[in-house]
Design an enzyme around this catalytic site. Sequence first.
Site, short mmCIF file in Angstrom:
data_model
loop_
_atom_site.label_atom_id
_atom_site.label_comp_id
_atom_site.label_asym_id
_atom_site.label_seq_id
_atom_site.Cartn_x
_atom_site.Cartn_y
_atom_site.Cartn_z
N LYS A 24 0.83 -1.21 0.00
CA LYS A 24 0.00 0.00 0.00
C LYS A 24 0.87 1.26 0.00
O LYS A 24 0.60 2.20 -0.75
CB LYS A 24 -0.90 -0.01 1.24
CG LYS A 24 -1.62 1.31 1.48
CD LYS A 24 -2.40 1.32 2.78
CE LYS A 24 -1.58 1.61 4.00
NZ LYS A 24 -1.48 3.00 4.43
N ASN A 25 1.88 1.28 0.83
CA ASN A 25 2.67 2.50 0.99
C ASN A 25 3.60 2.78 -0.20
O ASN A 25 4.16 3.87 -0.29
CB ASN A 25 3.46 2.47 2.30
CG ASN A 25 2.55 2.67 3.50
OD1 ASN A 25 1.37 3.00 3.35
ND2 ASN A 25 3.09 2.46 4.69
N CYS A 119 -4.19 8.17 9.80
CA CYS A 119 -4.15 7.58 11.14
C CYS A 119 -3.67 8.59 12.17
O CYS A 119 -2.72 9.33 11.95
CB CYS A 119 -3.21 6.39 11.15
SG CYS A 119 -3.99 4.85 10.68
N ARG A 124 2.40 14.32 13.29
CA ARG A 124 2.69 14.13 11.86
C ARG A 124 2.82 15.43 11.06
O ARG A 124 2.03 15.72 10.16
CB ARG A 124 1.66 13.20 11.23
CG ARG A 124 1.57 11.88 11.99
CD ARG A 124 0.75 10.84 11.29
NE ARG A 124 1.51 10.14 10.27
CZ ARG A 124 1.11 9.00 9.72
NH1 ARG A 124 -0.04 8.46 10.06
NH2 ARG A 124 1.84 8.41 8.80
N ASP A 307 5.68 0.47 11.82
CA ASP A 307 4.41 -0.14 11.42
C ASP A 307 4.29 -1.59 11.88
O ASP A 307 3.24 -2.21 11.70
CB ASP A 307 4.23 -0.06 9.90
CG ASP A 307 3.80 1.33 9.46
OD1 ASP A 307 3.61 2.21 10.32
OD2 ASP A 307 3.66 1.54 8.23
N ARG A 399 -8.47 -0.26 5.53
CA ARG A 399 -7.70 0.70 4.73
C ARG A 399 -6.43 0.09 4.20
O ARG A 399 -5.91 0.54 3.17
CB ARG A 399 -7.34 1.92 5.58
CG ARG A 399 -8.49 2.86 5.83
CD ARG A 399 -8.05 4.02 6.68
NE ARG A 399 -6.71 4.42 6.32
CZ ARG A 399 -5.95 5.24 7.04
NH1 ARG A 399 -6.41 5.73 8.16
NH2 ARG A 399 -4.76 5.56 6.64
C1 UD1 Z 1 5.08 6.54 6.22
C2 UD1 Z 1 4.06 5.43 6.22
C3 UD1 Z 1 3.71 5.00 7.62
C4 UD1 Z 1 4.98 4.67 8.39
C5 UD1 Z 1 5.98 5.79 8.30
C6 UD1 Z 1 7.32 5.44 8.92
C7 UD1 Z 1 2.77 5.90 4.23
C8 UD1 Z 1 1.47 6.34 3.65
N1 UD1 Z 1 2.86 5.90 5.55
O1 UD1 Z 1 4.46 7.65 6.87
O2 UD1 Z 1 2.86 3.88 7.56
O3 UD1 Z 1 4.64 4.46 9.75
O4 UD1 Z 1 6.23 6.12 6.93
O5 UD1 Z 1 7.86 4.31 8.31
O6 UD1 Z 1 3.70 5.54 3.53
N2 UD1 Z 1 8.33 14.10 10.15
C9 UD1 Z 1 8.58 15.42 10.38
N3 UD1 Z 1 8.37 16.32 9.36
C10 UD1 Z 1 7.93 15.93 8.13
C11 UD1 Z 1 7.66 14.56 7.92
C12 UD1 Z 1 7.88 13.68 8.94
O7 UD1 Z 1 8.98 15.83 11.47
O8 UD1 Z 1 7.75 16.77 7.26
C13 UD1 Z 1 8.55 13.10 11.23
C14 UD1 Z 1 7.29 12.38 11.65
O9 UD1 Z 1 6.57 13.09 12.62
C15 UD1 Z 1 7.84 11.10 12.17
C16 UD1 Z 1 9.06 10.84 11.29
O10 UD1 Z 1 9.38 12.11 10.71
O11 UD1 Z 1 8.28 11.24 13.50
C17 UD1 Z 1 8.86 9.82 10.18
O12 UD1 Z 1 7.71 10.14 9.43
P1 UD1 Z 1 7.58 9.77 7.88
O13 UD1 Z 1 8.66 8.81 7.51
O14 UD1 Z 1 7.43 11.01 7.10
O15 UD1 Z 1 6.20 8.99 7.86
P2 UD1 Z 1 5.09 9.09 6.75
O16 UD1 Z 1 5.71 9.24 5.41
O17 UD1 Z 1 4.06 10.05 7.18
#
Ligand code: UD1
Length: 432
Positions: A24-25, A119, A124, A307, A399
């Site tokens: 999915k991701n 979620c 986030r 995850d 989902r």
């Molecule tokens: C993706 C996955 C999610 C998984 C996560 C970590 C999807 C749709 N979701 O989420 O299932 O749990 O990777 O493997 O692919 N952060 C910031 N600023 C930003 C972006 C992120 O501070 O602009 C922080 C977040 O709060 C978190 C960390 O970075 O603590 C990692 O987040 P990120 O890798 O971006 O997760 P997602 O891409 O949202």
Amino acid sequence: MGMECYVIKGGNPLAGEVEIAGAKNAALPIISAAIMSDESVTLENLPDVNDINVLLDAVAGIGAHVERIDRHTVKINGSTIQDCCVEYDLIKKIRASYYLLGALLGKYNNAAVPLPGGCNIGSRPIDQHLKGFKAIGVNVSIEHGTIFAKCDHMRGAHIFMDVVSVGATINIMMAASRAVGKTIIENAAKEPHVVDVANFLNSMGADIKGAGTDVIRINGVRSFHGCSYAIVPDMIEAGTFMIAAAATKGDIVVKNVIPKHMEAVSAKLTEIGCEVDEFDDSIRVVAARRLSRTHVKTQPYPGFPTDMQPQMTTLLALSTGTSIVTESIFENRFKYVDELARMGASIKVEGNTAIIDGIEGFTGARISSPDLRAGAALVIAGLQAEGVTVIEDIAYILRGYENFDGKLRSLGAEIKKVESEREIEKFTFAII
Ligand code: UD1
């Protein structure tokens, strides 16, 4: 009630073979990126889950041509897009809607996308996405809940990410693949789905090197052509089944996986006493007896995936001795622990750490799923528990897991998706 629930009669060891779907991701950003070509793109091995179907609707909603070939294959043509504004109603439910920002920016230098939902596992932020866009020359503003991103043209830049972010890495990679000149992303995320998106963009004609390492180098190109691409297997779905087998003292083979992607999970399972055998594209997991304790800390890939944290915590709640699980990616990811406690688990959460005293077994209870992966963990608990477990709010689980109950049934589990109290009673009476 009117809402879908799983009802589970626990106690059966899982046995047999299960086929893992596409990730999915990886599929979410790849569907978004597909609109960047004006030629047709065929995507195979898409998982048939709600998040994917919602995003396909959103992509059709901005005018792309979306043709379903079969349950797991879709043909997308982005030449008919008339609109760079994505409707809130279409995507409020999926966090990954932000990938349309990178895709629309890359193609049209213009995007308006509502701030993501998804979620609730922490605050986030998306500051790293926006920082990257700004670095390549994009004007970004947030007004009335929508992100507006616009520029005359994007130019390559050297970007250092402050945190390792899957979403930001992918989003910047998509936009920069059409910028003028060279972009370097340092401290990039290395997850298999980052690599899959890079491979996909390259099959449309992008010039991206280094995905899978922490430095990604992108030479901008002017346009993309069509292609046909199969999505990588879902490492989280695979890991979820592996842990379900371990928790039920089962013996299963997960098929259509890339064992290399599973190493963090496989290593932990081996460490606590599971037998894990790797083959070319499958893994066998056997748990003959009660497993032992360990410590786990979630980390960006190749570390232990956040995850998989709820599933692993659930397994350790059944192991001998005291285990400690530290969640270092999302701050709000232990909400399911209260539900597990209702099934008998002994877990104390302090900040981002869970201290787990293993018990012999869970007892069935009525619980509710706080988010996608936690929901899967609660299903695992129900599969192990003595008696009947009812899990409410399974919309989260739907989902991200394709035919979760069907796949579990094929492994010998007694689990049913129901929609009314009556059906719950029927299931319960049928088994006693
Ligand atoms: C993706 C996955 C999610 C998984 C996560 C970590 C999807 C749709 N979701 O989420 O299932 O749990 O990777 O493997 O692919 N952060 C910031 N600023 C930003 C972006 C992120 O501070 O602009 C922080 C977040 O709060 C978190 C960390 O970075 O603590 C990692 O987040 P990120 O890798 O971006 O997760 P997602 O891409 O949202």
